[in-house]
Design a protein around this motif. Structure first.
Motif, PDB file in Angstrom:
ATOM      1  N   UNK A  74     -10.363   0.080  52.332  1.00 26.35           N
ATOM      2  CA  UNK A  74     -11.467   1.037  51.211  1.00 26.35           C
ATOM      3  C   UNK A  74     -11.794  -0.172  50.111  1.00 26.35           C
ATOM      4  N   UNK A  75     -12.650   0.091  49.397  1.00 21.20           N
ATOM      5  CA  UNK A  75     -13.284  -1.018  48.589  1.00 21.20           C
ATOM      6  C   UNK A  75     -12.274  -1.377  47.488  1.00 21.20           C
TER       7      UNK A  75
ATOM      8  N   UNK D  70     -19.630   5.143  47.033  1.00 19.95           N
ATOM      9  CA  UNK D  70     -18.884   4.156  47.912  1.00 19.95           C
ATOM     10  C   UNK D  70     -17.656   4.309  47.938  1.00 19.95           C
ATOM     11  N   UNK D  71     -16.884   5.375  47.320  1.00 20.71           N
ATOM     12  CA  UNK D  71     -15.479   5.687  47.581  1.00 20.71           C
ATOM     13  C   UNK D  71     -15.464   6.306  48.657  1.00 20.71           C
ATOM     14  N   UNK D 218     -10.912  12.977  50.243  1.00 19.08           N
ATOM     15  CA  UNK D 218     -11.615  12.154  49.572  1.00 19.08           C
ATOM     16  C   UNK D 218     -11.008  11.831  48.060  1.00 19.08           C
ATOM     17  N   UNK D 225     -11.576   3.696  42.122  1.00 15.88           N
ATOM     18  CA  UNK D 225     -12.930   3.343  41.928  1.00 15.88           C
ATOM     19  C   UNK D 225     -13.708   3.296  40.783  1.00 15.88           C
TER      20      UNK D 225
END
Lengths: 343, 343, 343, 343
Positions: A74-75, D70-71, D218, D225
């Motif tokens: 993940x980012x 984006x997360x 999520x 992030x």
């Protein structure tokens, strides 16, 4: 001028060339959905001893690393690697270009150990820092060393315990597993890592790396990532053909054994001629230390990388052998070194 | 089962296979710094009629597009493309994955025109929107149409005037320039675009696309980008060898002429048999509209893509020919269609 | 419990609060296109002594760094920073998330020197590695040290000569320029760097950093980047108002002088009480080394970060002062330390 | 000159200003770990009627969208949005800059329907295309329309069935939920979406949006992030304070009710004066169509956006009201319109 510069100076093993030629005008499905690629995957599963793994064939090492790592993380997650690791030093920031930090640990021998990763975890305490998530190791390493089974086992256990992924870059996996000092098999690696790749380019293939995804939750939608990164070869069957040829019998390991044997001959003779080595390397890369004058002489007949200065008068060079290295060339080199040593 | 599914079902042209074989065991520099690659670049410069251009050989089309576009644009700049453009529809968001928006313009015939781009520029007025910076066109297009010289000229002038880059995706450039309706040369394209690529994969190569950078300020450091995107082939000489073979004489265009000729035979016969086409395509892709029953019959002997439903009873299919398409297979197909038409 | 934990524990300086209140119900243009923002920019240009610079007001430091760096660099270009640099350690990989590697140089005192950068340049030789392009420094640094004019001048010259950009993170620029040891002005920094930012958040503002772009070819389209990174504040006038208030007279530096003075009092007293410091810090952060028992006692009344273990019995703590630090609290702390020292 | 240009021309509601002032010199934890932020989160959980949700306060809408999207998505996954959606048209490619394609569906009324998404899913069939994964809707939409509960329910069910995420951009959620035509509550939205945000900037706050993550998987590591995207405010307590003030009683909805009421007055009077509207908008944005001459007259006293040409003589303008819109200004505008209509 004979080159010991790297293990991709020549083309492909003749058997692979023949395989390409034999199927050349056949029509097959594109993008790796052909039966050669399927056969290659099946052969690899057999050798690895697991059917519950996914195999994807890609073109090159940097491509494989960046596609896999960006698909797996993940980012905010980062890679931990040795300072000598290919992803840290020799891929033009390919991993960072996909958004991920590579945290490097300074090591001399190219090998990551449990305590290195522990220290990284301790230093990364909250959301103001990236989250270390993947441990990247290479076998053999970029400086020619190899991991023992016990070492990888220890890393694997540590990673599982700490919810880290263990990824092995096998650009030179053939050489590692064919080393006299090796005590591992493909099966071991398939059991101990979350993903790894088996390098073809540096061991007989025209090009090609086989990525093996062992961990279930890394598998989903991986082909999307291959396509997105520009790594899905239209005529993918040529990757399948090559890996089928390398693994339908023992060719892959025969080739790496030859490479290691050639490196061993060089090592033994150079050592006997009185020269030291930068580091211990039981694989197809050796790093002898020569007086600069000797290096200059050798450069007249051979090409190789000058690795680093050792002192004002001496430097270490890198000699790389491969499946294609000619024994005659090795013998010439040995003779030349011995000749210079006598002077 | 004979395939008209695409132009990459077979391997490489025999002359290319021979060239690979001939040099196979030679030692050369890696990463495209060998003399075959240099020779290929020189041959291409000759054909394009400019020495002030940079040539880079990459492995595939998506890879070439994403490497070039991400190297050429700043983060806030966007690509304008036809809705049918490969970068918009068939690259799994590869361009977006490098951070850039692709602005699509709805077109039927695959071709962008000045007024399309004008409309995009008018709609993008300030810093709350991306800045359109590159115009992406394909020739031949993804739906088989080709551009006329006057059309590209008009786009080129418009782009220069508006400080836009004109980039041409030439995955099927051979087929376009060999079309009976074509009035352009490689020289024209080299003069009218800022960058373009010449597709090898779909015209006789095992793999490979030659990116041509015409505009000076797009050239700097391009090899860094190739490496970063995982697109720098270790044994790059094999790309050089292939393009040398394709361009040392007229082979490249001979192959695309054959592909077009085969498509032409199909087109003429299908038309004569009373069937219409989805769109006018003077290249190696044709899109005949058949009754669904006919399509079912054809599928028993041939593989191809069903392109789109036309009405309840009819669909358009896509037939693609290539350098490797056998005239006999074409004749069989024609016979089968005629047979069905007579019933 | 009084906090010396950081310089953003309190809100904004009362004059700023008043300014916000005074204009609160006015209608202005959004997104920083209002006259307060314009006035702030003009005041800053005056203080910096240049009219040919661009000023942009952003909300926070990480946001400013990532927006500027990703706008200024091409994808293969990298940042060189001290290992203590905020972009390397405390921004959760924000720079890497925009695609750029941060190359860290190990330093003790937070300061980059010419020779550090030289070494990085020497190690980055070709397209297999990123291209170092920007030098990132902080003043004052993350460990409280400051640069002398001669040092920045030397870096600036080196950067110009090597076509590197010099970027200065001024999150604590007020404290640096108000230091007793400082010999620089905003004018110097505007002349010696390519871009820098003046931190508001840590020196009296509710929030806000003023990015100054000095170098012409970094200016184009910068507002697109601010918007793209989510950094364009709808009610941007509040950033303008704050910087106008801070710079319409000498408020900004009065606030940082107070912070430094408070740190100086602490430093002097702690030193006199017989304790050492981890490092020399002539700014608003100090790092005294205390016996762990003393630290435990202090923690009952004050909050602060424990910075690092020095030995089994001692640790360094970080004390941060700000424009809002009360002299009475400082005096209490001093008394407590002296009391403990006597026991 | 009175502005109906947008809903962020003025500062913050006086009660919020007072709250900022009251706590201004207090010391609190940074980065949103203070008790004001905690209280705000608890109040929001109460209003939404769930304790198993995560609340994060960010500064602006584009920032919230790009950080969340984006997360939540993997690199190959894409967003489906209306062509009018903020993420598609007015965020300078912010989503694409994080690597994700936004697939736009052409709609007139700003609202996505089940069939739109179905069509997108049907068109995205394999790994050569991105994988649609998130449905992005705005309420109220960018063109002033609002969703009915039945519509969101239908989308929610469709998304669940197809493993899509439903994300609601609530920049103007206050206005939507205060609309006379609304039949939804915050509770409904918390039950029907996977994540959504409650806009503060356009409804009384100085700045701030409250992101609500409803779906368990999520939530993990979301603060990483926020920090990585430069969205973690040092003095985060000011976001907490604002949302506490807005939600500790009914202030948030009182403000949006006022905005809607003002828009309603305008709408009713303009309609009565004989003018049509571009579209039906039961919220705080209206789009009346005026003769160009009338528009020119109005521009002498009011500022607003000219939205689009309707024909050669008529254009639609956008009038936006807010919590701060003065009834007197509305009355003046109405008078002026009526006066012109009579001439």
């Amino acid at each position: 001028m004979y080159s010991f510069k790297n293990d991709y100076s020549e083309g492909m093993h003749p058997r692979i060339l023949n395989a390409l030629a034999a199927s050349n005008l056949e029509q097959t499905e594109g993008y790796g959905e052909d039966y050669y690629t399927q056969q290659a995957a099946e052969l690899l599963k057999e050798k690895i001893g697991r059917t519950d793994i996914d195999i994807h064939l890609l073109v090159g090492g940097t491509q494989t690393n960046l596609t896999a790592i960006s698909a797996f993380l993940r980012p905010h997650e980062a890679v931990v690697a040795a300072s000598t690791g290919h992803v840290f030093t020799h891929e033009t920031g390919a991993i960072e270009a996909t958004g991920h930090k590579v945290i490097a640990v300074e090591v001399k021998d190219g090998k990551l150990k449990r305590e290195h990763i522990e220290a990284v975890l301790e230093a990364h305490t909250d959301e103001h820092m990236v989250k270390p998530k993947m441990v990247y190791i290479s076998n053999s390493t970029e400086v020619g060393s190899i991991y023992k089974k016990e070492e990888i086992k220890s890393l694997s256990q540590f990673c599982k315990k700490n919810k880290l992924l263990l990824y092995l870059d096998g650009a030179r996996l053939g050489s590692a597993l064919s080393s006299e000092e090796n005590d591992m098999t493909l099966e071991d690696i398939g059991r101990l890592t979350d993903a790894f790749y088996i390098g073809g380019t540096k061991n007989g293939a025209l090009m090609g790396e086989a990525l093996v995804i062992c961990q279930d939750n890394l598998k989903e939608d991986f082909r999307f990532h291959i396509k997105q990164k520009g790594a899905l070869l239209a005529k993918g069957r040529f990757l399948g053909l090559q890996f089928r040829e390398l693994f339908k019998d023992n060719l892959y390991f025969e080739l790496s054994e030859h490479a290691n044997k050639m490196a061993g001959l060089l090592q033994h003779a150079i050592s006997k001629a009185g020269y030291a080595f930068l580091t211990h390397t039981p694989s197809n890369q050796i790093f002898p230390v020569f007086p600069n004058g000797v290096i200059e002489e050798l450069q007249k007949k051979y090409s190789f990388h000058i690795w680093e200065k050792v002192d004002g008068d001496h430097s270490a060079i890198r000699l790389v052998t491969s499946w294609a290295t000619e024994e005659a060339a090795v013998m010439n080199f040995i003779e030349d070194v011995q000749g210079m040593a006598e002077n």
